[in-house]
Design a protein around this motif. Structure first.
Motif, PDB file in Angstrom:
ATOM      1  N   LEU A  84       0.811  -1.249   0.004  1.00 61.93           N
ATOM      2  CA  LEU A  84      -0.067   0.149  -0.002  1.00 61.93           C
ATOM      3  C   LEU A  84       0.875   1.191  -0.156  1.00 61.93           C
ATOM      4  CD1 LEU A  84      -2.535  -1.077   2.733  1.00 61.93           C
ATOM      5  CD2 LEU A  84      -2.805  -1.360  -0.003  1.00 61.93           C
ATOM      6  N   LEU A  85       1.901   1.193   0.782  1.00 68.98           N
ATOM      7  CA  LEU A  85       2.750   2.517   0.935  1.00 68.98           C
ATOM      8  C   LEU A  85       3.904   2.301   0.043  1.00 68.98           C
ATOM      9  CD1 LEU A  85       2.651   2.991   4.894  1.00 68.98           C
ATOM     10  CD2 LEU A  85       1.099   4.234   3.132  1.00 68.98           C
ATOM     11  N   PRO A  86       4.689   3.408  -0.440  1.00 70.19           N
ATOM     12  CA  PRO A  86       5.745   3.310  -1.139  1.00 70.19           C
ATOM     13  C   PRO A  86       6.982   2.818  -0.281  1.00 70.19           C
ATOM     14  CG  PRO A  86       4.533   5.586  -1.495  1.00 70.19           C
ATOM     15  CD  PRO A  86       4.025   4.739  -0.359  1.00 70.19           C
ATOM     16  N   GLU A  87       7.958   2.690  -1.032  1.00 76.69           N
ATOM     17  CA  GLU A  87       9.030   1.734  -0.305  1.00 76.69           C
ATOM     18  C   GLU A  87       9.790   2.833   0.726  1.00 76.69           C
ATOM     19  OE1 GLU A  87      13.514  -0.455  -1.239  1.00 76.69           O
ATOM     20  OE2 GLU A  87      11.984  -0.170  -2.780  1.00 76.69           O
ATOM     21  N   GLU A  88       9.831   3.999   0.468  1.00 77.70           N
ATOM     22  CA  GLU A  88      10.469   5.113   1.336  1.00 77.70           C
ATOM     23  C   GLU A  88       9.740   5.282   2.375  1.00 77.70           C
ATOM     24  OE1 GLU A  88       9.720   5.402  -2.036  1.00 77.70           O
ATOM     25  OE2 GLU A  88      11.465   5.485  -3.084  1.00 77.70           O
ATOM     26  N   GLN A  89       8.193   5.502   2.227  1.00 79.89           N
ATOM     27  CA  GLN A  89       7.655   5.559   3.441  1.00 79.89           C
ATOM     28  C   GLN A  89       7.617   4.432   4.355  1.00 79.89           C
ATOM     29  OE1 GLN A  89       3.515   6.891   2.571  1.00 79.89           O
ATOM     30  NE2 GLN A  89       4.360   8.160   1.006  1.00 79.89           N
TER      31      GLN A  89
ATOM     32  N   GLN B 257      10.267   2.409   4.696  1.00 81.14           N
ATOM     33  CA  GLN B 257      11.511   2.427   5.483  1.00 81.14           C
ATOM     34  C   GLN B 257      11.471   3.391   6.595  1.00 81.14           C
ATOM     35  OE1 GLN B 257      14.568   3.100   2.672  1.00 81.14           O
ATOM     36  NE2 GLN B 257      14.197   1.075   1.475  1.00 81.14           N
ATOM     37  N   MET B 258      10.751   4.674   6.205  1.00 81.38           N
ATOM     38  CA  MET B 258      10.722   5.477   7.400  1.00 81.38           C
ATOM     39  C   MET B 258       9.770   5.135   8.480  1.00 81.38           C
ATOM     40  SD  MET B 258      12.457   7.876   6.738  1.00 81.38           S
ATOM     41  CE  MET B 258      12.038   9.072   7.676  1.00 81.38           C
ATOM     42  N   LEU B 259       8.618   4.289   8.124  1.00 82.55           N
ATOM     43  CA  LEU B 259       7.765   3.922   9.368  1.00 82.55           C
ATOM     44  C   LEU B 259       8.555   2.699  10.074  1.00 82.55           C
ATOM     45  CD1 LEU B 259       4.764   3.694  10.516  1.00 82.55           C
ATOM     46  CD2 LEU B 259       4.361   2.125   8.930  1.00 82.55           C
TER      47      LEU B 259
ATOM     48  N   LEU C 261      11.584   2.376  10.434  1.00 76.39           N
ATOM     49  CA  LEU C 261      12.759   2.990  11.288  1.00 76.39           C
ATOM     50  C   LEU C 261      12.133   3.663  12.541  1.00 76.39           C
ATOM     51  CD1 LEU C 261      15.129   5.010   8.610  1.00 76.39           C
ATOM     52  CD2 LEU C 261      15.691   3.192  10.211  1.00 76.39           C
ATOM     53  N   ARG C 262      11.053   4.279  12.503  1.00 74.58           N
ATOM     54  CA  ARG C 262      10.571   4.753  13.644  1.00 74.58           C
ATOM     55  C   ARG C 262      10.071   3.572  14.760  1.00 74.58           C
ATOM     56  NH1 ARG C 262       5.724   8.716  12.172  1.00 74.58           N
ATOM     57  NH2 ARG C 262       5.624   8.956  14.371  1.00 74.58           N
ATOM     58  N   ILE C 263       9.395   2.595  13.914  1.00 75.89           N
ATOM     59  CA  ILE C 263       9.030   1.265  14.892  1.00 75.89           C
ATOM     60  C   ILE C 263      10.542   0.652  15.439  1.00 75.89           C
ATOM     61  CG2 ILE C 263       8.032  -1.029  14.725  1.00 75.89           C
ATOM     62  CD1 ILE C 263       6.376  -0.081  12.638  1.00 75.89           C
ATOM     63  N   ASN C 264      11.476   0.570  14.741  1.00 75.79           N
ATOM     64  CA  ASN C 264      12.662   0.166  15.166  1.00 75.79           C
ATOM     65  C   ASN C 264      13.216   0.996  16.185  1.00 75.79           C
ATOM     66  OD1 ASN C 264      15.204  -1.629  15.233  1.00 75.79           O
ATOM     67  ND2 ASN C 264      16.132   0.302  14.439  1.00 75.79           N
ATOM     68  N   ALA C 265      12.965   2.242  16.508  1.00 75.55           N
ATOM     69  CA  ALA C 265      13.486   3.120  17.369  1.00 75.55           C
ATOM     70  C   ALA C 265      12.644   2.965  18.632  1.00 75.55           C
ATOM     71  CB  ALA C 265      13.148   4.677  17.006  1.00 75.55           C
ATOM     72  N   SER C 266      11.327   2.688  18.362  1.00 75.62           N
ATOM     73  CA  SER C 266      10.338   2.327  19.672  1.00 75.62           C
ATOM     74  C   SER C 266      10.990   1.022  20.209  1.00 75.62           C
ATOM     75  CB  SER C 266       8.859   2.413  19.238  1.00 75.62           C
ATOM     76  OG  SER C 266       8.198   1.770  20.198  1.00 75.62           O
ATOM     77  N   TYR C 267      11.456   0.174  19.534  1.00 77.06           N
ATOM     78  CA  TYR C 267      11.599  -1.221  19.766  1.00 77.06           C
ATOM     79  C   TYR C 267      12.835  -1.248  20.664  1.00 77.06           C
ATOM     80  CZ  TYR C 267      14.459  -5.506  19.417  1.00 77.06           C
ATOM     81  OH  TYR C 267      15.140  -6.998  19.881  1.00 77.06           O
ATOM     82  N   LYS C 268      13.740  -0.287  20.347  1.00 75.43           N
ATOM     83  CA  LYS C 268      15.105  -0.208  20.802  1.00 75.43           C
ATOM     84  C   LYS C 268      14.697   0.494  22.110  1.00 75.43           C
ATOM     85  CE  LYS C 268      17.109   1.986  17.537  1.00 75.43           C
ATOM     86  NZ  LYS C 268      18.219   2.694  16.766  1.00 75.43           N
ATOM     87  N   LEU C 269      14.212   1.486  22.147  1.00 72.01           N
ATOM     88  CA  LEU C 269      13.855   2.322  23.616  1.00 72.01           C
ATOM     89  C   LEU C 269      13.228   1.101  24.593  1.00 72.01           C
ATOM     90  CD1 LEU C 269      13.677   4.756  25.181  1.00 72.01           C
ATOM     91  CD2 LEU C 269      11.374   5.035  24.020  1.00 72.01           C
ATOM     92  N   HIS C 270      12.420   0.262  24.167  1.00 75.87           N
ATOM     93  CA  HIS C 270      11.785  -0.568  24.923  1.00 75.87           C
ATOM     94  C   HIS C 270      12.591  -1.712  25.469  1.00 75.87           C
ATOM     95  CE1 HIS C 270       7.233   0.727  25.211  1.00 75.87           C
ATOM     96  NE2 HIS C 270       7.574   1.123  23.818  1.00 75.87           N
ATOM     97  N   LEU C 271      13.517  -2.279  24.462  1.00 74.95           N
ATOM     98  CA  LEU C 271      14.424  -3.196  25.018  1.00 74.95           C
ATOM     99  C   LEU C 271      15.081  -2.550  25.686  1.00 74.95           C
ATOM    100  CD1 LEU C 271      15.593  -6.051  24.626  1.00 74.95           C
ATOM    101  CD2 LEU C 271      16.858  -5.173  22.385  1.00 74.95           C
TER     102      LEU C 271
END
Length: 976
Positions: free
Chosen positions: A903-908, A910-912, A914-924
């Motif tokens: 549904l979303l372009p590849e750039e969007q 990847q950006m999404l 990255l934000r999810i990964n940042a949230s994951y790193k914060l909780h871990l």
């Protein structure tokens, strides 16, 4: 007469005293006393040396001289000795302002300075010195007084003996009182016994009077002796004056004799010739006067003949010329005493006839069949009528044409409706009587054809009016131009006459029987010229009937026939010029105002057509017929009305706002209905939207492709043979894939309908822009309520709002955002510069959409954030590796990727992530800190590193995320 010789300032004496000797010597230094100036000093008096240098009252009367010197009253009354001028005397009569009023210096008196007295001082200084020496030498003043005092006192004593009555200036013995005082009758009584005494009294009175006479004679002789020299000088001047007068009389007599001889020899014959020439001229004038009277006598029959052929201009010219002849050349003729009033009544009758004729012409011109023919009806007749009306100063004739225009406009609509109704079989004219009711029974195509027919008739109607009014205005401008040429000619003649008058010519004008010689010569010389001018005036096209002194009856007939030729040739510029006479007594201001009124009449004709069209339109709109029209029907109606409005503006040169205002009013109603229909349609679509990806039909792809080509318009429907293409999964817009829902596809079509509506009806651009912005705001807010607000759970019955729903909603919003700049440019090209501020609505909408898209992205991150919080809070660092927690996390990440990747372009994407990964790193990081696991290379650190490596491998194995920089080193606490 004053003496021209100097006399001694003191009485002369035979004494050899030094005082008298010195005075006689001193007189040599004094200038002789001059006589008073003569009133005409330039005239010869016999002696050229005695000419006076003083100004003459005759010769110098136009030049300022000493005789112009005056003293004004305030200067005479002012007393310079007073410290403060007493104002009571002046302010009593002349007002308070007189006290402080400053007297302006005279323009005729020069400014006197000390230099003006320099010459006088040079002359008087040596005299003053001589006078001072004389005072030192001469005897004292007391001696002089003692010498003269006895004589003066003796004379005064003698005169005092004479009664005062004899010294009065009004002394007259004719007065009884004076006579009785001088000769009292009481001394001459005739009573008896007193005769001797009366005689003695009479003798005594006689002696007394003789004594008085002697005293006076002695004093007179004494005074004469004192002024003997001046007296004898006056007598001598009197004798000289008599000599001058005698010589002058002889010179005048001689001059008269010479003039008499010259008159006999040189003038009598010439004067006799002049007398005979004057007699001949008078006979010719009398003959011409009789011929003129015979011509004037034929005026009324000629006017009747001209009126029978509608030659109003010729008749008016003939009447005006005859009136002028009656007032100037035939004034006082007894037989024509009633002709002037008869001609005035005839002129009034012609005025009424011309107005009636112009009214008939206007009616015939406007009620002609409205075919595609804009020729002027009987242009020669129109020009002749306009000239006649202008000649008579009937400047409001255009109002008659305006009244006829209103009546004709009503009849045009009525006739069009009758013709259209008669061709429609469904309308029974016997049942439905009123035309308005018959018109309301028509369907849109029939009514549209009727309106088109009315507009075409009105267009021809306006073209005819414009042609007629242009002809009238051209006549007015020709008269204006003629006035300007006449004025320029008069200015030229005045300049030439002024130049001629400056030439100094000496003309001898001996009079004979009240005529000057120069006048007699001029009349004798100009008589042939006048005859030539008369013949030219009678044969020239600009001639006026009966305007010369020598006009015969055949010549008058020629004038009447020439007036017909003028009217028949008036359509040509030369013919129009021929009809303009010099008696058009109209000012330039009146002519310009009339031309402007005629132009305003053309504007009012346009307004009349628009007003009648508006009434016709409103009569059909009473039952809401126009509001029920479809978009295509209203666009066709709008284009028809816009075309008619532009045609009328092109014909008349000015905008008429009534029909445009009616169109705008109907357009506003159309826009409201148009917008409400589409907003309702969009609302229904959103309420039934399940937020699943829809297939894109080929026609929508064509629609998008047409926008990419720069044309924002609905594509024409293609034939059925070409509509076999299968729908596609994505909408391709400029090379990008957009997954959309069916509502957004229809929304794009609705947006294009708004844009095309602006192209079809430019007058509603601002309203459409406002409505379109409202529609876009409504879609944004409603989609937010349904997806982010989970309103679709109750409206549509969805079980839950999935990430796929969110991603699809975001992509739909991005598609609309993509088209907002294109829509903005489309409206910007159709707005006025002063309306560009309305484009800010698109900026606000774009911001709202971006905020909505950001909220959806934040929602997706929040979903994974809550998942990480739930799973990692139970994470324990222990075998086996990878742990169950990390397996679940990788599984959920794979599901998220699977839901949004298509549904979303590849750039969007990847950006999404990255934000999810940042949230994951914060909780871990928080959980590792809670478990006291540090990056020390120990067993726990190894287990965590293995789980993280598993997470990293799975995440980068997802499609499109292989190059994602996860930067997992941030999960460890930094050592300080």
């Amino acid at each position: 007469m004053a003496s021209s010789h100097s006399s001694s300032p003191v009485p002369q004496s035979n004494s050899s005293d030094a005082f008298f000797k010195k005075e006689m010597d001193a007189t040599k230094h004094f200038r002789s006393v001059q006589s008073l100036p003569d009133v005409c000093p330039k005239e010869p008096t016999g002696d050229p040396s005695n000419l006076c240098d003083s100004p003459s009252l005759v010769v110098d009367q136009h030049r300022r001289t000493i005789y112009h010197s005056k003293v004004n009253l305030p200067a005479a009354l002012n007393d310079p000795r007073l410290a403060k001028r007493e104002s009571d005397f002046f302010t009593k009569t002349w007002g308070v302002d007189f006290v402080d009023t400053e007297v302006m210096p005279s323009f005729y008196l020069p400014q006197i300075t000390k230099e003006h007295f320099a010459l006088y001082q040079q002359e008087i200084t040596p005299r003053e010195k001589i006078h001072e020496r004389c005072q030192n030498i001469c005897t004292s003043e007391d001696t002089f007084d003692r010498t003269l005092l006895p004589t003066h006192d003796k004379s005064r004593t003698d005169l005092e003996q004479v009664p005062k009555i004899f010294m009065k200036p009004d002394f007259a013995l004719e007065d009884p009182l004076t006579f009785n005082t001088v000769l009292p009758w009481s001394h001459f009584s005739t009573a008896g016994g007193k005769g001797n005494r009366d005689a003695a009294s009479s003798k005594l009175l006689q002696e007394k009077l003789s004594h008085y006479l002697d005293i006076v004679e002695v004093n007179i002789a004494h005074q004469i002796s004192l002024r003997s020299e001046a007296f004898f000088h006056a007598m001598t001047s009197q004798h000289e004056l008599q000599d001058y007068l005698r010589k002058t009389s002889q010179a005048v007599k001689l001059l008269r004799e010479k003039i008499s001889k010259i008159d006999k020899v040189m003038c009598e014959g010439s004067l006799r010739v002049l007398r005979l020439s004057l007699t001949r001229n008078n006979c010719i004038k009398a003959y011409n006067k009789l011929k003129l009277m015979a011509t004037v006598h034929q005026t009324q029959p000629t006017v009747q003949l001209l009126l029978s052929t509608s030659e109003f201009v010729g008749a008016l010219d003939l009447i005006a010329t005859t009136q002028e002849v009656l007032q100037q050349e035939l004034q006082g003729i007894h037989s024509f005493r009633h002709l002037g009033s008869q001609l005035c009544e005839l002129e009034k009758l012609i005025d009424k006839m011309m107005i009636a004729e112009f009214s008939t012409y206007a009616r015939n011109d406007l009620n002609r069949p409205l075919e595609d023919d804009c020729q002027i009806l009987e242009e020669e007749r129109l020009v002749s009528l306009v000239f006649g009306l202008l000649k008579q100063r009937k400047l409001n004739f255009y109002e008659i044409y305006g009244d006829e225009m209103i009546i004709t406009a009503k009849n045009i609509i009525k006739q069009c409706v009758v013709n259209t109704v008669s061709q429609i079989e469904e309308i029974d004219t016997e049942v439905v009587v009123k035309l308005a009711d018959q018109m309301r029974m028509m369907n849109f195509p029939q009514w549209f054809d009727l309106l088109e027919d009315i507009f075409s008739k009105f267009t021809i109607f306006l073209k005819r009016i414009k042609a007629t009014l242009n002809t009238i205005r051209s006549v007015v401008f020709l008269v204006l131009d003629k006035n300007q040429k006449n004025r320029d000619l008069e200015d030229t003649l005045q300049k030439n006459s002024a130049k001629d008058s400056t030439v100094d010519t000496e003309v001898a004008y001996l009079t004979h029987e009240g005529m000057f010689i120069s006048d007699a010569f001029s009349e004798g010389d100009l008589l042939p010229v006048a005859a030539d001018t008369t013949s030219q005036r009678n044969t020239s096209p600009n001639s006026e009937p009966c305007s010369s002194d020598s006009v015969s009856e055949p010549e008058c007939t020629t004038d009447s026939s020439s007036s017909k030729e003028q009217t028949s040739s008036s359509v040509t510029p030369g013919g129009v010029e021929m009809m303009i006479g010099d008696d058009m007594k109209l000012t330039d201001l009146e002519l310009v105002r009339l031309a402007n009124n005629i132009q305003e009449l053309l504007y009012s004709a346009s307004d009349i057509c628009h007003d009648r069209s508006v009434k016709f339109l409103m009569a059909r709109a009473k039952d809401g017929f126009l509001e029920k029209l479809s978009s295509s029907e209203f666009v066709a109606l709008s284009r028809l009305m816009e075309g008619f409005i532009l045609d009328t503006e092109q014909i008349c040169g000015r905008k008429s706002m009534s029909l445009r205002g009616a169109l705008q009013s109907q357009a506003n109603r159309f826009v409201n209905r148009f917008h409400e229909e589409r907003k309702t349609k969009l609302s229904l679509l959103l309420d039934n939207e399940r937020w699943k990806q829809a297939e894109v039909p080929a026609e929508f792809q064509d629609l998008v492709d047409s926008i990419s080509d720069g044309r924002i318009s609905l594509p024409e429907k293609k034939p059925a043979a070409t509509e076999e293409r299968k729908p596609t999964e994505f909408l391709i817009v400029e090379g990008q894939k957009y997954a959309t829902v069916g509502t957004v596809l229809l929304l794009i079509r609705i947006i294009l309908e708004y844009c095309q509506c602006v192209d079809n009806i430019p007058s509603i651009t601002t309203d459409i822009l406002t409505r379109l912005s409202d529609l876009l705001k409504y879609f944004n807010s409603r989609s937010c309520q349904l997806v982010l607000g989970a309103g679709a759970l109750q409206v549509v019955g969805l079980k839950t709002i999935t990430t796929k729903n969110l991603a699809l909603s975001s992509r739909c919003l991005q598609l609309i955002v993509h088209y907002i700049p294109i829509i903005r440019a489309h409206f910007e090209a159709r707005l006025q510069p002063k309306q560009f501020s309305m484009l800010r609505h698109f900026d606000h909408i774009t911001k709202d959409y971006h905020d909505h898209i950001a909220e959806i992205s934040a929602k997706l991150v929040a979903i994974m954030d809550s998942l990480f919080d739930k799973l990692l809070s139970k994470y324990e660092v222990k075998a086996p590796v990878p742990s169950a927690c990390f397996r679940n996390i990788c599984k959920q990440m794979a599901k998220m990727h699977e839901a949004i990747y298509d549904l979303l372009p590849e750039e969007q994407t990847q950006m999404l992530f990255l934000r999810i990964n940042a949230s994951y790193k914060l909780h871990l990081k928080r959980q590792l800190a809670h478990l006291n696991v540090v990056n020390d290379g120990g067993p726990l650190n190894g287990l965590v590193t293995s789980d993280v490596a598993f997470y990293t491998g799975n995440l980068q194995a997802l499609k499109g995320l292989n190059n994602l920089d996860l930067n997992m080193a941030e999960i460890w606490e930094q050592k300080r």
